[in-house]
Design a protein around this motif. Structure first.
Motif, PDB file in Angstrom:
ATOM      1  N   GLN A 105       6.168   2.716  66.022  1.00 44.92           N
ATOM      2  CA  GLN A 105       5.971   3.387  64.730  1.00 44.92           C
ATOM      3  C   GLN A 105       6.328   2.458  63.577  1.00 44.92           C
ATOM      4  O   GLN A 105       5.632   2.415  62.555  1.00 44.92           O
ATOM      5  N   GLU A 108       3.574  -0.075  63.139  1.00 44.63           N
ATOM      6  CA  GLU A 108       2.413   0.532  62.487  1.00 44.63           C
ATOM      7  C   GLU A 108       2.655   0.697  60.984  1.00 44.63           C
ATOM      8  O   GLU A 108       1.762   0.445  60.169  1.00 44.63           O
ATOM      9  N   GLN A 109       3.877   1.118  60.643  1.00 43.98           N
ATOM     10  CA  GLN A 109       4.191   1.283  59.214  1.00 43.98           C
ATOM     11  C   GLN A 109       4.124  -0.085  58.507  1.00 43.98           C
ATOM     12  O   GLN A 109       3.623  -0.162  57.369  1.00 43.98           O
ATOM     13  N   SER A 111       2.319  -2.668  59.410  1.00 44.55           N
ATOM     14  CA  SER A 111       0.932  -3.146  59.333  1.00 44.55           C
ATOM     15  C   SER A 111       0.146  -2.341  58.287  1.00 44.55           C
ATOM     16  O   SER A 111      -0.741  -2.857  57.635  1.00 44.55           O
ATOM     17  N   ARG A 112       0.480  -1.123  58.044  1.00 43.57           N
ATOM     18  CA  ARG A 112      -0.167  -0.324  57.016  1.00 43.57           C
ATOM     19  C   ARG A 112       0.307  -0.746  55.621  1.00 43.57           C
ATOM     20  O   ARG A 112      -0.442  -0.708  54.663  1.00 43.57           O
TER      21      ARG A 112
END
Length: 114
Positions: A105, A108-109, A111-112
């Protein structure tokens, strides 16, 4: 007087005959009682022998059941230990999967955010 002596002799003869008959009957009674006692003793001996054989069989069965119980107790202890170890490993896997999920998670945060 002769008549009195003859009466006494006759009475004694009859008494002796009665005593001899009683003796024969009494001896027969003792023989029958002895035979009954011997038969009763023989029956009791057979019963005791049968009970002893049954006891030996039961003792053997009890010993076998005790051995099985000991084996089952040992098996339960071993199974319990294995289940405890498995539970600990499963908890470790759950913890590792949570940590992996958090890492994923965060990745992902990031990379966003870029």
């Amino acid at each position: 007087m002769a008549l009195g002596l003859a009466g006494i002799w006759f009475d004694k003869g009859r008494d002796i005959k009665d005593l001899q008959e009683w003796k024969v009957g009494h001896e027969s009674l003792h023989k029958e009682a002895k035979a009954d006692r011997e038969a009763t003793i023989a029956r009791f001996d057979e019963r005791i022998k049968s009970l002893e054989e049954t006891k030996i069989k039961r003792d053997s069965q009890i010993e076998a059941l005790q051995n099985k119980t000991v084996a089952l107790d040992q098996s339960l202890l071993s199974t319990n230990s294995i289940l405890r170890d498995l539970s600990n490993k499963l908890n470790d896997v759950v913890t590792d999967s949570r940590v992996s999920k958090e890492i994923l998670q965060r990745l992902e945060q990031r990379s966003r955010a870029r």
